[in-house]
Design a protein around this motif. Structure first.
Motif, PDB file in Angstrom:
ATOM      1  N   TRP A  39      35.191  30.092  33.311  1.00 11.93           N
ATOM      2  CA  TRP A  39      36.154  29.142  32.427  1.00 11.93           C
ATOM      3  C   TRP A  39      37.729  29.619  32.667  1.00 11.93           C
ATOM      4  O   TRP A  39      38.493  28.814  32.921  1.00 11.93           O
ATOM      5  N   LEU A  40      38.000  30.918  32.645  1.00 12.21           N
ATOM      6  CA  LEU A  40      39.172  31.735  32.922  1.00 12.21           C
ATOM      7  C   LEU A  40      39.671  31.350  34.202  1.00 12.21           C
ATOM      8  O   LEU A  40      40.753  31.013  34.432  1.00 12.21           O
ATOM      9  N   TYR A  41      38.532  31.171  35.133  1.00 11.84           N
ATOM     10  CA  TYR A  41      39.274  31.070  36.764  1.00 11.84           C
ATOM     11  C   TYR A  41      39.265  29.681  37.143  1.00 11.84           C
ATOM     12  O   TYR A  41      39.954  29.361  38.032  1.00 11.84           O
ATOM     13  N   THR A  42      38.675  28.711  36.257  1.00 10.39           N
ATOM     14  CA  THR A  42      38.690  27.417  36.545  1.00 10.39           C
ATOM     15  C   THR A  42      39.614  26.690  35.859  1.00 10.39           C
ATOM     16  O   THR A  42      40.598  26.194  36.223  1.00 10.39           O
ATOM     17  N   ASP A  43      39.489  26.515  34.526  1.00 10.83           N
ATOM     18  CA  ASP A  43      40.281  25.567  33.622  1.00 10.83           C
ATOM     19  C   ASP A  43      41.330  26.816  32.639  1.00 10.83           C
ATOM     20  O   ASP A  43      41.506  26.352  31.536  1.00 10.83           O
ATOM     21  N   GLY A  44      41.319  27.957  33.320  1.00 10.90           N
ATOM     22  CA  GLY A  44      42.013  29.069  32.320  1.00 10.90           C
ATOM     23  C   GLY A  44      43.072  29.525  33.100  1.00 10.90           C
ATOM     24  O   GLY A  44      43.627  29.061  34.477  1.00 10.90           O
ATOM     25  N   HIS A  45      43.823  30.532  32.501  1.00  9.35           N
ATOM     26  CA  HIS A  45      44.771  31.079  33.103  1.00  9.35           C
ATOM     27  C   HIS A  45      45.062  32.707  32.689  1.00  9.35           C
ATOM     28  O   HIS A  45      44.688  32.982  31.489  1.00  9.35           O
ATOM     29  N   ILE A  46      45.291  33.639  33.753  1.00  6.12           N
ATOM     30  CA  ILE A  46      45.047  34.924  33.368  1.00  6.12           C
ATOM     31  C   ILE A  46      46.645  35.584  33.969  1.00  6.12           C
ATOM     32  O   ILE A  46      46.692  35.291  35.172  1.00  6.12           O
ATOM     33  N   ASP A  47      47.466  35.881  32.808  1.00 10.61           N
ATOM     34  CA  ASP A  47      48.889  36.418  33.483  1.00 10.61           C
ATOM     35  C   ASP A  47      48.996  37.888  33.122  1.00 10.61           C
ATOM     36  O   ASP A  47      49.366  38.167  32.113  1.00 10.61           O
ATOM     37  N   SER A  48      48.736  38.842  33.968  1.00 10.52           N
ATOM     38  CA  SER A  48      48.507  40.253  33.677  1.00 10.52           C
ATOM     39  C   SER A  48      49.932  40.658  33.311  1.00 10.52           C
ATOM     40  O   SER A  48      50.046  41.743  32.424  1.00 10.52           O
TER      41      SER A  48
ATOM     42  N   LEU B 269      28.108  29.276  37.145  1.00  9.42           N
ATOM     43  CA  LEU B 269      27.885  28.098  37.795  1.00  9.42           C
ATOM     44  C   LEU B 269      28.095  26.872  36.927  1.00  9.42           C
ATOM     45  O   LEU B 269      28.944  25.905  36.997  1.00  9.42           O
ATOM     46  N   ALA B 270      27.380  26.879  35.743  1.00 13.00           N
ATOM     47  CA  ALA B 270      27.048  25.690  34.814  1.00 13.00           C
ATOM     48  C   ALA B 270      28.667  25.556  34.250  1.00 13.00           C
ATOM     49  O   ALA B 270      29.123  24.398  34.146  1.00 13.00           O
ATOM     50  N   ALA B 271      29.332  26.538  33.903  1.00 14.95           N
ATOM     51  CA  ALA B 271      30.605  26.715  33.284  1.00 14.95           C
ATOM     52  C   ALA B 271      31.564  26.119  34.190  1.00 14.95           C
ATOM     53  O   ALA B 271      32.525  25.227  33.729  1.00 14.95           O
ATOM     54  N   ALA B 272      31.572  26.605  35.370  1.00 13.35           N
ATOM     55  CA  ALA B 272      32.438  26.146  36.438  1.00 13.35           C
ATOM     56  C   ALA B 272      32.395  24.782  36.692  1.00 13.35           C
ATOM     57  O   ALA B 272      33.328  23.929  36.805  1.00 13.35           O
ATOM     58  N   LEU B 273      31.034  24.388  36.589  1.00 16.44           N
ATOM     59  CA  LEU B 273      30.944  22.819  36.949  1.00 16.44           C
ATOM     60  C   LEU B 273      31.205  22.043  35.814  1.00 16.44           C
ATOM     61  O   LEU B 273      31.865  20.652  35.685  1.00 16.44           O
ATOM     62  N   ALA B 274      31.197  22.429  34.633  1.00 19.73           N
ATOM     63  CA  ALA B 274      31.550  21.891  33.230  1.00 19.73           C
ATOM     64  C   ALA B 274      33.027  21.563  33.341  1.00 19.73           C
ATOM     65  O   ALA B 274      33.747  20.480  32.779  1.00 19.73           O
ATOM     66  N   ALA B 275      33.803  22.774  33.818  1.00 18.06           N
ATOM     67  CA  ALA B 275      35.318  22.809  33.709  1.00 18.06           C
ATOM     68  C   ALA B 275      36.072  21.681  34.844  1.00 18.06           C
ATOM     69  O   ALA B 275      36.853  20.968  34.417  1.00 18.06           O
TER      70      ALA B 275
ATOM     71  N   ASP C  50      39.944  31.035  46.238  1.00 18.68           N
ATOM     72  CA  ASP C  50      39.064  32.121  45.982  1.00 18.68           C
ATOM     73  C   ASP C  50      38.006  31.647  45.026  1.00 18.68           C
ATOM     74  O   ASP C  50      36.708  31.834  45.177  1.00 18.68           O
ATOM     75  N   THR C  51      38.471  30.730  44.097  1.00 17.78           N
ATOM     76  CA  THR C  51      37.569  30.272  43.035  1.00 17.78           C
ATOM     77  C   THR C  51      36.672  29.469  43.495  1.00 17.78           C
ATOM     78  O   THR C  51      35.544  29.408  43.377  1.00 17.78           O
TER      79      THR C  51
END
Length: 185
Positions: A49-58, A135-141, A157-158
């Motif tokens: 979820w973080l890598y598809t419909d999310g955002h990470i800003d270090s 995979l299921a979460a990525a496809l859901a997103a 990359d994703t």
């Protein structure tokens, strides 16, 4: 002497002969036991979820997941039930955003070796159940049904990591481009 077991280097002494070639199945079992991730299925789903419909800003120490598909909201809430986070009221466009505790996300990324490794390496390290949840979460997103599953992603990359997860789960993904920045599986 011959030992029918895996030995660690501190157990090897002059009594041991090391066979440098062995059956492929044995080699794969050894590699799997050494490199398999300790990431749970829930953690694998959150990472997807973080890598598809999310955002990470270090740099700003912030991580979030945003979702507009109403059918996904209960499952995201369930995934985040044990995670320190805040759920914000829906935006005008219906999107719900969850702000995740950055220290928690950072420790998850460290555990998943995603601070120094790639998302593809992460997918390769996952046990089958966790990879299936990723995979299921990525496809859901980012996925939809179109003669099977289709998945769109701007980030290559994703996209490659999801493609690899699909392949390792027994699917035969293919990538095509629409002509814009979106690539699809």
């Amino acid at each position: 002497r011959w030992v029918d077991a895996v030995a660690t280097t501190n157990q090897i002494n002059s009594e041991f002969n090391i066979t440098l070639s062995s059956m492929l199945v044995d080699s794969i079992q050894v590699l799997e036991s050494v490199y398999r991730s300790a990431i749970t299925p829930t953690e694998a789903s959150i990472i997807a979820w973080l890598y598809t419909d999310g955002h990470i800003d270090s740099k700003r120490h912030n991580a979030s997941i945003a979702q507009s598909k109403l059918s996904n909201i209960p499952s995201i809430r369930g995934l985040l039930s044990g995670v320190p986070h805040s759920e914000y009221p829906p935006r005008d466009n219906g999107v719900i955003v969850w702000g995740l505790s950055f220290p928690w996300v950072r420790s998850l990324l460290l555990k998943a070796n995603l601070l120094s490794g790639s998302l593809e390496q992460f997918v390769l390290s996952l046990p089958d159940v966790s990879r299936g949840c990723f995979l299921a979460a990525a496809l859901a997103a980012e996925g939809w049904q179109q003669h099977g599953w289709a998945f769109a992603q701007n980030d290559n990359d994703t996209l490659q990591a999801v493609k690899m997860a699909a392949f390792l789960s027994g699917y035969f993904p293919r990538v095509w481009s629409r002509g814009d920045s979106n690539q699809r599986i």
